[in-house]
Design a protein around this motif. Sequence first.
Motif, PDB file in Angstrom:
ATOM      1  N   UNK B 353       0.755  -1.109   0.063  1.00  0.00           N
ATOM      2  CA  UNK B 353       0.067  -0.022  -0.063  1.00  0.00           C
ATOM      3  C   UNK B 353       0.934   1.185  -0.044  1.00  0.00           C
ATOM      4  N   UNK B 354       0.406   2.031  -1.037  1.00  0.00           N
ATOM      5  CA  UNK B 354       1.114   3.470  -1.049  1.00  0.00           C
ATOM      6  C   UNK B 354       0.175   4.390  -0.397  1.00  0.00           C
ATOM      7  N   UNK B 355       0.376   5.264   0.409  1.00  0.00           N
ATOM      8  CA  UNK B 355      -0.316   6.159   1.214  1.00  0.00           C
ATOM      9  C   UNK B 355       0.316   7.677   0.856  1.00  0.00           C
ATOM     10  N   UNK B 356      -0.467   8.312   0.084  1.00  0.00           N
ATOM     11  CA  UNK B 356       0.051   9.720  -0.619  1.00  0.00           C
ATOM     12  C   UNK B 356      -0.733  10.718   0.606  1.00  0.00           C
ATOM     13  N   UNK B 357       0.206  11.087   1.493  1.00  0.00           N
ATOM     14  CA  UNK B 357      -0.301  12.242   2.397  1.00  0.00           C
ATOM     15  C   UNK B 357      -0.191  11.471   3.975  1.00  0.00           C
ATOM     16  N   UNK B 358       0.525  12.049   4.890  1.00  0.00           N
ATOM     17  CA  UNK B 358       0.675  11.341   6.180  1.00  0.00           C
ATOM     18  C   UNK B 358       0.095  12.307   7.125  1.00  0.00           C
ATOM     19  N   UNK B 359      -1.032  12.991   6.739  1.00  0.00           N
ATOM     20  CA  UNK B 359      -1.788  13.850   7.812  1.00  0.00           C
ATOM     21  C   UNK B 359      -2.857  12.939   8.775  1.00  0.00           C
ATOM     22  N   UNK B 360      -3.861  13.538   8.873  1.00  0.00           N
ATOM     23  CA  UNK B 360      -4.906  12.677   9.886  1.00  0.00           C
ATOM     24  C   UNK B 360      -5.142  11.282   8.927  1.00  0.00           C
ATOM     25  N   UNK B 361      -5.688  11.523   7.966  1.00  0.00           N
ATOM     26  CA  UNK B 361      -6.043  10.317   7.145  1.00  0.00           C
ATOM     27  C   UNK B 361      -4.971   9.428   7.005  1.00  0.00           C
ATOM     28  N   UNK B 362      -3.528   9.831   6.721  1.00  0.00           N
ATOM     29  CA  UNK B 362      -2.666   8.950   6.456  1.00  0.00           C
ATOM     30  C   UNK B 362      -2.240   8.311   7.645  1.00  0.00           C
ATOM     31  N   UNK B 363      -2.416   8.888   8.768  1.00  0.00           N
ATOM     32  CA  UNK B 363      -2.020   8.098  10.142  1.00  0.00           C
ATOM     33  C   UNK B 363      -2.884   7.177  10.215  1.00  0.00           C
ATOM     34  N   UNK B 364      -4.194   7.483  10.217  1.00  0.00           N
ATOM     35  CA  UNK B 364      -5.450   6.372  10.607  1.00  0.00           C
ATOM     36  C   UNK B 364      -5.534   5.402   9.634  1.00  0.00           C
ATOM     37  N   UNK B 365      -5.231   5.651   8.398  1.00  0.00           N
ATOM     38  CA  UNK B 365      -5.302   4.495   7.272  1.00  0.00           C
ATOM     39  C   UNK B 365      -4.116   3.582   7.657  1.00  0.00           C
ATOM     40  N   UNK B 366      -2.924   4.203   7.910  1.00  0.00           N
ATOM     41  CA  UNK B 366      -1.772   3.354   8.111  1.00  0.00           C
ATOM     42  C   UNK B 366      -1.706   2.476   9.507  1.00  0.00           C
ATOM     43  N   UNK B 367      -2.528   2.833  10.410  1.00  0.00           N
ATOM     44  CA  UNK B 367      -2.781   2.319  11.635  1.00  0.00           C
ATOM     45  C   UNK B 367      -3.902   1.033  11.165  1.00  0.00           C
ATOM     46  N   UNK B 368      -4.832   1.430  10.683  1.00  0.00           N
ATOM     47  CA  UNK B 368      -6.118   0.520  10.320  1.00  0.00           C
ATOM     48  C   UNK B 368      -5.336  -1.076   9.462  1.00  0.00           C
ATOM     49  N   UNK B 369      -4.615  -0.279   8.498  1.00  0.00           N
ATOM     50  CA  UNK B 369      -3.895  -1.154   7.746  1.00  0.00           C
ATOM     51  C   UNK B 369      -2.889  -2.273   8.358  1.00  0.00           C
ATOM     52  N   UNK B 370      -2.177  -1.509   9.353  1.00  0.00           N
ATOM     53  CA  UNK B 370      -1.439  -2.629  10.226  1.00  0.00           C
ATOM     54  C   UNK B 370      -2.582  -3.492  10.971  1.00  0.00           C
ATOM     55  N   UNK B 371      -3.450  -2.998  11.461  1.00  0.00           N
ATOM     56  CA  UNK B 371      -4.549  -3.925  12.096  1.00  0.00           C
ATOM     57  C   UNK B 371      -4.945  -4.849  11.163  1.00  0.00           C
ATOM     58  N   UNK B 372      -4.993  -4.942  10.111  1.00  0.00           N
ATOM     59  CA  UNK B 372      -5.319  -6.027   9.077  1.00  0.00           C
ATOM     60  C   UNK B 372      -4.232  -6.747   8.824  1.00  0.00           C
ATOM     61  N   UNK B 373      -3.021  -6.538   9.322  1.00  0.00           N
ATOM     62  CA  UNK B 373      -1.888  -7.392   9.095  1.00  0.00           C
ATOM     63  C   UNK B 373      -1.166  -7.022   7.900  1.00  0.00           C
ATOM     64  N   UNK B 374      -1.521  -5.983   6.992  1.00  0.00           N
ATOM     65  CA  UNK B 374      -0.733  -5.326   6.016  1.00  0.00           C
ATOM     66  C   UNK B 374       0.749  -5.020   6.439  1.00  0.00           C
ATOM     67  N   UNK B 375       1.863  -5.541   5.717  1.00  0.00           N
ATOM     68  CA  UNK B 375       3.084  -5.397   6.313  1.00  0.00           C
ATOM     69  C   UNK B 375       3.778  -4.245   5.226  1.00  0.00           C
ATOM     70  N   UNK B 376       3.699  -4.166   4.122  1.00  0.00           N
ATOM     71  CA  UNK B 376       4.175  -3.160   3.162  1.00  0.00           C
ATOM     72  C   UNK B 376       3.316  -1.756   3.179  1.00  0.00           C
ATOM     73  N   UNK B 377       4.016  -0.706   3.827  1.00  0.00           N
ATOM     74  CA  UNK B 377       3.068   0.464   3.536  1.00  0.00           C
ATOM     75  C   UNK B 377       4.465   1.551   3.375  1.00  0.00           C
TER      76      UNK B 377
END
Lengths: 219, 689
Positions: B353-377
Amino acid sequence: MATGLLTYEEFVRNARDLVVMSDRLGDGWELRHVRQTDGPEETAFLVKRICVAIAEESPVDPETPRDVGEPENIEDEDPATLHCRGTGKLSEKTVQFEYHVIYSPSYQVPVLFFTATFHSGRLVPLKEIWKFLSPFHVTRDSGMEWESVTQQEHPIFGRPFYHLHPCHTSNVMATILTANKHERGDRDIKNYLLSWLTIFGPTIGLNVLIDYLKIDSKT
Amino acid sequence: MATGGAEQQMLQFVPFVSRLDAGFWHELSRRKLEKYHLSEAAQYISGYYTNNSVPGLPTNLLLEYSGFEKPPVHPPYAFPCPGSIIVLNTIESFKTCDKRKILEETGRQIWDDINDGSAVDDPSLLSRFMLLTFADLKKYNFHYWFVFPALFPNDPLTTLSIKTIGSVWNDQQLQSLQKAYDSFRSAHPGIGFFIVVMTDDGTAALHELREAETCLSTEKFMLGFCDPSTMETNPGWPLRNLLILAAQKWSDRLNVVDVLCYRDYTRDGRRLVSHSLLLEGVKLPDKMSTDVLPKVTGWEKNDKNKSVPKMVNLSSSMDPVRLAESSVDLNLKLMRWRLIPSLDLEAVSSTKCLLLGAGTLGCNVARCLMGWGVRHITLLDNSTVSYSNPVRQSLFTFHDCSSGGKHKAKAAVESMRLIFPGVKAEAVDSSIPMPGHSVGTNAEAIQKARKDVETVEKLVQTHDVVFLLMDTRESRWLPTLLTSAHSKICINAALGFDTYMVMRHGFRPQPGTETGSPGVIVGGCGSGIPGDQLGCYFCSDVVAPTDSTRDRTLDQQCTVSRPGISMVAGALATELLVSLLQHPLKALAPSDSHTEDDSESESCLGLIPHQIRGFMSRFQNVLPASQAFDKCTACSPVVLSRYREEGFDFLLKAFNTPNFLEDLTGLSQLYAETDDDQVWELSDGEDDM
């Protein structure tokens, strides 16, 4: 008990009875007590170990145990030592299963923790454990609802153990206790722990001797 | 008593095989760190063996975590062996220490215990052992080597015959032995050496070794020990030192003796002792001078019968990083076992997963992806963490803001690694060139824009999914075009004050690819549009992106939204992707907006809408779907083909030339045909989200 729940006191009482029966049957259960650092109370739990030979063609643990260095000439040849390693006279590959039955205060049921180790103390990965257990384990893919094994820190020792998630335990036990009442009237089942073990144990290679039902722990 | 004869055969003994449990190494590590520190002095430890193994199992000597305790806690059926452990500080000293000396020193302890009589009182001293270790606690490598010392007599030990007792004794004798053993065991738990006296009427009695003097005169005097060996022809190791003890202590009255190798196991509820061995007519060695240590053997051999130490790596059970990884994965699998057997977790965790933007949305999406076991972010951002950020942007803390603030992507990645070291997160500090934000004609500026475009292009190509989580509309144009051109899944989330929009862009397969999707729109109301015919963020717009930050107040430049909005939208964006990945058609899955619970969905997680538009003021979501627009400024065929042909030169025109995209796509012509008022009405509701 018809709720399928168990108090800690009942757990300890059941566990003591179970050990008495086990001693008579040579089944190897022992009751251990550990004083945890953060509490004055001792916690009682049941332990049993089983060493099993695994088939020679079973996947070996590639990482263990590894020889390091060159053989050393540090003692004289001894004719009285039987060299049986590598001769096929004894099983080279064995795995020790270690089962702990621990009371869960939050679920109010016993929880089965287990681990399996190679000779060196390295844990057998869960995938391999299933392979070793497959002979006992016909229901592997049947989606039995309690077949929920996960890795968890051991509540007493803090190191990783596998455990059968206790979320369905009380439901299953309630069903059994109710069915028992129907069939046998007012007589309670002999030992909650024992009944529980017969249901959940075999899933992970822990079979319960039928002889437990033949003997009376009270005599 | 059997008589010695010419047909004496040499006795060979089955050596111990060490077996350690995982807890032993955990406890050793703890003690090394908390107690022993750099001490290389021998420390107390206790192991044990049993005599209840089923035939075929090795002669184990076991060490467990409880062996360090004094007194040790062992199973009730165990025979404890006192031992000592030396924890060396370097691998060099482990390799070079004097192994002969260690062997002899341990052997000498046994020799002294035999001669001064301690071993008669406490025969477990006969099974004394030593464990030499070096623990590399950084790599979780444990080097170890056991010594199970056995003293050599001058002449080999011999016996007249080796038989199972079942073939020699009758049932009455066997039962009597069993009974005698049980009463000995309850009186002397854990003692594995004894004297057996078998009377003529078949009654057996067991005595402690210290009673030997009184028993020696009896007719049926036998030495007995609990035998860990499971071999039919060979006794186990503990007998060796017992025979030496017998020779040193009783040889004046005893030179030939019968030995009972007692084995006792229960299988399927049936107890068996008849496989125990009877060694008839064992010839005891001559008494040796107590001043001279006999030869000693005992370093554990490997399976090729070589004297070599062992090493085990326990990072899978001790390295917290690896533990966290397997724990996270197993915990996710619970979902599958308990609720959704068909859930394909690998499809989720293996997605890059590529997250463009590491603001409120970027932080929350990153955390949620980790919750799903996504490794490559991978996170891309070009700004720094400011004091107002940490309270809303869930990966940052106050410390990230000091001295000008850390780069957001970098700070976010550091934080993700702290949360879960198993994550393979990367940070990219780069900006995304935008239409309407003119690059100009300065060679240096163009070079920078070219480099930024290359960075984003490369990132899009090397990931499976791109999340658009930036705070302006026009910054989404380039990645929208790139994900369309490179056929990547694109998930877009945008926030208003109390509204949010989460959508998956229509999937644009590579030219010439057969998608197999029906190509027919089923039904109205935006329902059932195939995944490759769905619109993107810009498809619903009839203006090309321009500089939306120009002429705005400070308030409008920042994202001003109800704080919970980004958490809701970030979670929805992640869950939308996960649902999509569970659909057999993946990105080509048609849009589904059925709101009834009973409608069948092909994704095990439920329906997969095109868009989720939420209104916090009413706590309501709607699930519209819209078709791709053939004049879209970001994903229409004409834009994609011009980009494929001209690459950066095309993009530069879009950045620099006002109305270039409108002219290219035919939007300008559309304007000319349409009333201006209507255009503004259309664009209003969505732009500022």
